[in-house]
Design an enzyme around this catalytic site. Structure first.
Site, mmCIF file in Angstrom:
data_model
loop_
_atom_site.group_PDB
_atom_site.id
_atom_site.type_symbol
_atom_site.label_atom_id
_atom_site.label_comp_id
_atom_site.label_asym_id
_atom_site.label_seq_id
_atom_site.Cartn_x
_atom_site.Cartn_y
_atom_site.Cartn_z
ATOM 1 N N GLU A 229 -36.058 75.659 6.520
ATOM 2 C CA GLU A 229 -35.610 74.786 5.431
ATOM 3 C C GLU A 229 -36.722 74.547 4.407
ATOM 4 O O GLU A 229 -36.448 74.329 3.227
ATOM 5 C CB GLU A 229 -35.149 73.443 6.022
ATOM 6 C CG GLU A 229 -33.837 72.947 5.438
ATOM 7 C CD GLU A 229 -33.270 71.752 6.187
ATOM 8 O OE1 GLU A 229 -32.480 71.970 7.115
ATOM 9 O OE2 GLU A 229 -33.620 70.604 5.859
ATOM 10 N N HIS B 209 -36.504 89.537 29.002
ATOM 11 C CA HIS B 209 -35.402 90.352 29.515
ATOM 12 C C HIS B 209 -34.233 90.351 28.544
ATOM 13 O O HIS B 209 -33.093 90.584 28.927
ATOM 14 C CB HIS B 209 -34.979 89.823 30.884
ATOM 15 C CG HIS B 209 -36.089 89.936 31.886
ATOM 16 N ND1 HIS B 209 -36.226 91.005 32.731
ATOM 17 C CD2 HIS B 209 -37.157 89.128 32.120
ATOM 18 C CE1 HIS B 209 -37.311 90.839 33.475
ATOM 19 N NE2 HIS B 209 -37.902 89.714 33.114
ATOM 20 N N LYS C 97 -23.552 70.063 1.968
ATOM 21 C CA LYS C 97 -23.093 68.677 2.139
ATOM 22 C C LYS C 97 -22.081 68.347 1.038
ATOM 23 O O LYS C 97 -21.023 67.777 1.296
ATOM 24 C CB LYS C 97 -24.275 67.702 2.041
ATOM 25 C CG LYS C 97 -25.183 67.654 3.261
ATOM 26 C CD LYS C 97 -26.227 66.543 3.131
ATOM 27 C CE LYS C 97 -27.152 66.440 4.326
ATOM 28 N NZ LYS C 97 -28.140 65.372 4.243
HETATM 29 O O1 PA5 Z 1 -34.974 68.029 6.691
HETATM 30 C C1 PA5 Z 1 -34.052 67.495 6.085
HETATM 31 O O2 PA5 Z 1 -34.249 66.774 5.101
HETATM 32 C C2 PA5 Z 1 -32.614 67.660 6.568
HETATM 33 O O3 PA5 Z 1 -32.519 68.549 7.623
HETATM 34 C C3 PA5 Z 1 -32.059 66.314 7.006
HETATM 35 O O4 PA5 Z 1 -32.850 65.792 8.036
HETATM 36 C C4 PA5 Z 1 -30.615 66.425 7.471
HETATM 37 O O5 PA5 Z 1 -29.821 67.023 6.488
HETATM 38 C C5 PA5 Z 1 -30.049 65.036 7.802
HETATM 39 O O6 PA5 Z 1 -30.199 64.190 6.716
HETATM 40 P P1 PA5 Z 1 -30.111 62.627 6.865
HETATM 41 O O7 PA5 Z 1 -31.265 62.161 7.678
HETATM 42 O O8 PA5 Z 1 -30.149 62.102 5.471
HETATM 43 O O9 PA5 Z 1 -28.813 62.328 7.539
#
Ligand code: PA5
Length: 471
Positions: A297, A326, A440
């Site tokens: 990410e 394996h 989202k």
């Molecule tokens: O790293 C990030 O920002 C995302 O993976 C969020 O943690 C994830 O989308 C969840 O978001 P939130 O904490 O706002 O629910």
């Protein structure tokens, strides 16, 4: 003085170099060529720390009051409740689950209460209806505290879980239901903070300058860890140690996070588009999951900081030693030259298991007798490292003296700092996630959420699926 517990993690980079793996390897010349870039990345980190979305760099230093509150709350929870359930997803779930697996008994939930250092622990990071139903089959909500973790307070998965659980609590407990919910969220923005204020939930805050995947060392991760009896001071001390050694010098031979970023950068430029994370410890299996999110990410970005299209990133893959020897290792040794493999070694496992005598008549088995599983897993790791090196595959090994709160704190901070360095070298924003937001928003549109009408129209205007291609 370094105690047995407080030993540093180290990284062995030898098998990343041409000296060990030949022409596929990285040369001193390669490293010298990018010295200006590593220098810039180091300077960007130094200048940026604590600012913008880099508040995570300061978490080892600025949370004394929060940590005290976390410990007090955790002690109350442990005393009162049988189960602790995290409702969250992505950065709000992967860290707590990884640390739980790393630092608690591997069969924590199966142990009798007197043998556990905290309540049973569950992290619900999906909205599969069967999973929610299964959870509700094994917990009694009246004996459970739910930690709803969402920084934005608007993530559909987490908020739908919140709605299901709060409804159940109201029906089953009536007055006092709100005592079963702890909200970890942004202090000012989002729905969860409003609900918390309305209903009087206990709250902890995700600092606005800390993004989800960099949030394990704030209340997102520290509260669940403390509830489980994990020494959170040690986790923060480990992170502080790494900050000391990996944010202090732009000399790659003194700064392992910068060296790792530099080598990954060169590897990416040589077409190594896959990063395999392969711990040789079941306890670290989910640290690989956490790493995959951090790496994927943070570095997977369409745009450079200058706005051009770069489509940056390196696909993270998780593997487990020895299990995946394996399964995946055949591909790593003989498949395309497109990977960097990170092995994680543990020098001292927390248990020793002897392999019993027997099978004397069968030399192919009896050679194991009198040895331990500790020796077997270690030798298999060394053997895999050797096989990778012989096959000219880029690999390096992160060495943990043992798995404890201090080394886990180090590991988390190490990967976070490395990610920040590599993001700067790739000239991308490692701290946003426009791709995640796009998904989202499309979900909101499909549900007809107000304000997302345009997005819905856009989705509806996309080409209709061809029936003949659904076979
Ligand atoms: O790293 C990030 O920002 C995302 O993976 C969020 O943690 C994830 O989308 C969840 O978001 P939130 O904490 O706002 O629910």
């Amino acid at each position: 003085m370094r105690t047995e517990k407080r030993k540093p993690i180290r990284v062995d980079f030898n098998n990343m170099t041409s000296d060990f793996i030949g022409k596929e390897g990285i040369t001193t010349r390669d490293l010298n060529k990018i010295k200006p870039l590593t220098g810039q990345a180091f300077a960007a980190y130094k200048d940026g720390r604590g600012k913008g979305m880099m508040g995570w760099t300061e978490l080892p230093y600025n949370q004394a009051d929060v940590v005290a509150d976390i410990k007090k709350t955790a002690a109350e929870i442990s005393e009162k409740y049988e189960n602790f359930v995290v409702l969250g997803i992505g950065g709000s779930a992967l860290g707590p689950f990884a640390v739980f697996n790393a630092l608690c008994h591997l069969r924590h939930n199966d142990l009798p209460k007197r043998k556990r250092k905290g309540p049973k622990f569950f992290v619900e990071d999906n909205v599969d209806p069967e999973r929610m139903a299964a959870l509700l089959d094994v917990i009694d909500v009246s004996k459970t505290v739910f930690n709803v973790i969402t920084k934005s307070g608007s993530t559909s998965e987490t908020m739908s879980q919140y709605l299901i659980i709060s409804d159940l609590l109201k029906k089953k407990i009536g007055d006092g239901w709100s005592g079963h919910i702890i909200a970890t969220t942004d202090e000012k923005n989002g729905n969860l903070i409003k609900l918390a204020e309305e209903n009087g939930f206990k709250t902890f805050f995700v600092p606005s300058s800390v993004g989800g995947r960099f949030s394990e060392l704030c209340p997102v991760g520290l509260l669940p860890a403390a509830v489980l009896g994990i020494d959170i001071d040690e986790m923060l001390a480990g992170a502080e140690y790494i900050d000391g050694v990996c944010a202090d010098s732009d000399d790659i031979y003194k700064n392992a996070a910068l060296m790792n970023a530099a080598m990954q950068y060169i590897a990416i430029k040589k077409g190594k588009n896959i990063s395999v994370m392969m711990p040789y410890a079941d306890s670290l299996k989910y640290m690989a999951d956490w790493y995959c999110q951090l790496w994927g990410e943070s570095l997977g970005k369409e745009k450079s900081l200058d706005g051009g299209n770069v489509y940056a990133g390196q696909t993270p893959v998780k593997a487990l030693g020895v299990t995946d020897q394996h399964s995946q290792v055949q591909l790593y040794i003989e498949g395309p030259f497109d990977k960097v493999i990170t092995l994680i070694a543990v020098e001292k496992y927390r248990k020793t298991v002897k392999i019993a005598d027997g099978c004397e008549r069968y030399p192919n088995v009896s050679f194991l007798c009198g040895h331990t599983l500790n020796e077997l897993i270690t030798n298999e790791r060394i053997a895999t490292e050797y096989a990778l090196q012989k096959a000219s595959r880029l690999n390096h090994t992160i060495i943990l003296p043992s798995v404890n709160a201090y080394t886990i704190g180090q590991l988390i901070m190490f990967f976070q700092i490395e990610t920040a360095y590599l993001g700067a070298m790739l000239n991308i924003d490692a701290f946003n996630q426009p791709g995640v937001e796009a998904g989202k928003n499309a979900t909101y549109a499909l549900f007809g959420r107000k304000g997302f009408e345009e997005k819905r129209a856009e989705i509806e205007a996309s080409p209709k699926k061809k029936r003949k291609l659904i076979i």
